[in-house]
Design a protein around this motif. Sequence first.
Motif, short mmCIF file in Angstrom:
data_model
loop_
_atom_site.label_atom_id
_atom_site.label_comp_id
_atom_site.label_asym_id
_atom_site.label_seq_id
_atom_site.Cartn_x
_atom_site.Cartn_y
_atom_site.Cartn_z
N LEU A 66 0.66 -1.66 -0.28
CA LEU A 66 0.16 0.14 0.19
C LEU A 66 0.99 1.09 0.09
O LEU A 66 0.55 2.47 -0.58
CB LEU A 66 -0.64 -0.16 1.33
CG LEU A 66 -2.25 -1.28 1.31
CD1 LEU A 66 -2.96 -1.05 2.45
CD2 LEU A 66 -2.89 -0.93 -0.05
N LEU A 67 2.22 1.27 0.76
CA LEU A 67 2.94 2.47 0.77
C LEU A 67 3.44 2.43 -0.35
O LEU A 67 3.24 3.11 -0.61
CB LEU A 67 3.51 2.50 2.50
CG LEU A 67 4.83 3.77 2.25
CD1 LEU A 67 3.62 5.18 2.27
CD2 LEU A 67 5.85 3.51 3.46
N LEU A 68 4.38 1.68 -0.58
CA LEU A 68 4.66 1.83 -2.00
C LEU A 68 4.13 2.05 -3.18
O LEU A 68 4.10 2.73 -4.30
CB LEU A 68 4.94 0.39 -2.29
CG LEU A 68 6.73 -0.15 -0.80
CD1 LEU A 68 7.41 -1.73 -1.71
CD2 LEU A 68 7.59 0.79 -1.40
N SER A 69 2.40 1.67 -3.43
CA SER A 69 1.93 2.49 -4.17
C SER A 69 1.60 3.96 -4.39
O SER A 69 1.69 4.84 -4.93
CB SER A 69 0.48 1.24 -4.52
OG SER A 69 0.78 -0.37 -4.27
N ALA A 70 1.29 3.80 -3.05
CA ALA A 70 1.22 5.67 -2.93
C ALA A 70 2.57 5.69 -3.28
O ALA A 70 2.78 7.28 -3.63
CB ALA A 70 0.42 5.48 -1.44
N LEU A 85 1.42 10.91 2.46
CA LEU A 85 1.61 9.28 2.22
C LEU A 85 1.64 9.34 3.52
O LEU A 85 0.74 8.12 3.64
CB LEU A 85 3.61 9.19 2.24
CG LEU A 85 4.06 9.56 1.37
CD1 LEU A 85 5.04 8.74 1.48
CD2 LEU A 85 3.81 8.68 -0.41
N ASP A 86 1.18 10.23 4.80
CA ASP A 86 0.62 9.95 5.82
C ASP A 86 -0.36 9.66 5.93
O ASP A 86 -1.79 9.04 6.90
CB ASP A 86 1.17 10.67 7.34
CG ASP A 86 0.67 10.56 8.47
OD1 ASP A 86 0.34 9.27 9.09
OD2 ASP A 86 0.44 11.56 8.96
N PRO A 128 -3.26 7.72 -5.18
CA PRO A 128 -3.27 6.45 -4.82
C PRO A 128 -4.41 6.26 -3.44
O PRO A 128 -4.23 6.38 -2.33
CB PRO A 128 -1.60 6.00 -4.42
CG PRO A 128 -1.31 6.92 -4.13
CD PRO A 128 -1.97 8.66 -4.69
N PHE A 129 -5.61 4.97 -4.14
CA PHE A 129 -6.43 4.08 -3.26
C PHE A 129 -7.21 5.51 -2.57
O PHE A 129 -7.18 5.01 -1.30
CB PHE A 129 -5.25 3.36 -1.84
CG PHE A 129 -4.33 2.03 -2.46
CD1 PHE A 129 -4.40 1.11 -3.05
CD2 PHE A 129 -3.05 2.39 -2.79
CE1 PHE A 129 -3.59 0.29 -3.12
CE2 PHE A 129 -2.08 1.79 -2.72
CZ PHE A 129 -2.74 0.40 -3.74
N ALA A 130 -7.37 6.48 -2.95
CA ALA A 130 -8.71 7.07 -2.66
C ALA A 130 -7.80 8.12 -1.44
O ALA A 130 -8.71 8.00 -0.72
CB ALA A 130 -9.80 7.14 -2.79
#
Length: 378
Positions: free
Chosen positions: A163-167, A185-186, A370-372
């Motif tokens: 998830l974090l890498l995609s963001a 990112l947070d 990313p990921f809304a």
Amino acid sequence: MITSVNLATPGHPYAGPLLIVAPVLAAVTLGPWLTTLTGVLASADQMIFAALLGDLHSAQRMTEIFAVVAASAFAALLSGMRERKARELTRVRQVSEIAQNLVLRPLPPRMGPLRVAAVYLAAEREMKIGGDLYAAARTAHGTRLLIGDVRGKGLTAVSDAALLLSAFRGAAHRQTSLAEFTAYLDASVCWNLAEPGEKDLAQECFVTAMLIDIPDHSPTVQIVHCGHPPPLRLRPGQATALCAHQAGPPLGLQLDIPGHCVDTFDFGHGDLLLLYTDGVTEARDPRGDFYPLTERAATWSGERPEELLEHLRTDLLAHAGGRLDDDAAMIAIERPAGRIRHNTTALPHKHRSESASRPKRLDVLRGSRPFAAPIFGP
């Protein structure tokens, strides 16, 4: 050997019953067909020796022959099961390697003027990926990097790391300050870790991370610490920890903080920056002593980043007895000879806090969220 003993000493001692061991040993290393062939040969030897002794039809010899045949069949079955499990394990390892390349993409050896190398050591024996993560992206004016450590390890941590890498990959190239990007990112981590029905677990999920900007045309490096160990700046015979003036909390804790502190350090020609996760510094030897990364890195006298990481990897595994209890990752970044002149006078320790709630904070990121991830602030 058993056949030779029987031929050399006909009659006594009779070592025929030991032939039952042959198919069992064959099952350890050979396939089912070769194991079956070994059992057939052992049974044939039994009958030949019994015929030479003239008691082929005795109850004892028939029992011995039947025992060899039964052991051979059982050994062939075990050999087939072993080979099937080995093929399944090979496929699992291949899938794990593919997942690593998709989630934790290898870093290129060159990023603009920088030389980059990375190494990853997973704590799980049969896995190539865990809760540690890193990524890098080129921006208009330099290189932006991320290194982090998800709470936990194994498959559970892989999902949170993804998830974090995609963001990061979805927004790293945008023209935002490092403080604004960290706030983004947070927010992404807070949003995605709080899955429906799992809000009670959201407070237990967090990621220690460090965001880094390295400009192409300035002998400096900007760092935001989010509960992560400080990097080391390596110079000949010297390893300096670039500690934060005010370290921030890990990502995903849903804390209402006013802003993220950006620290600026000197990073000129010939300097090498070593990023790492706590799996490196918390590795223990049999006596319980932690791995002295700063001391070992200070003795490094080579030039290439990949050689440094290979040296540290070998030394770390030797220190920990060949196995780590936690995932570990290291990244080495070198600014080689170029147009930038090395600043012999170290820059003063600078820091600034940029508000995470200014109206312009994430406007440029709205096109690629990313990921809304939620956008906080007015």
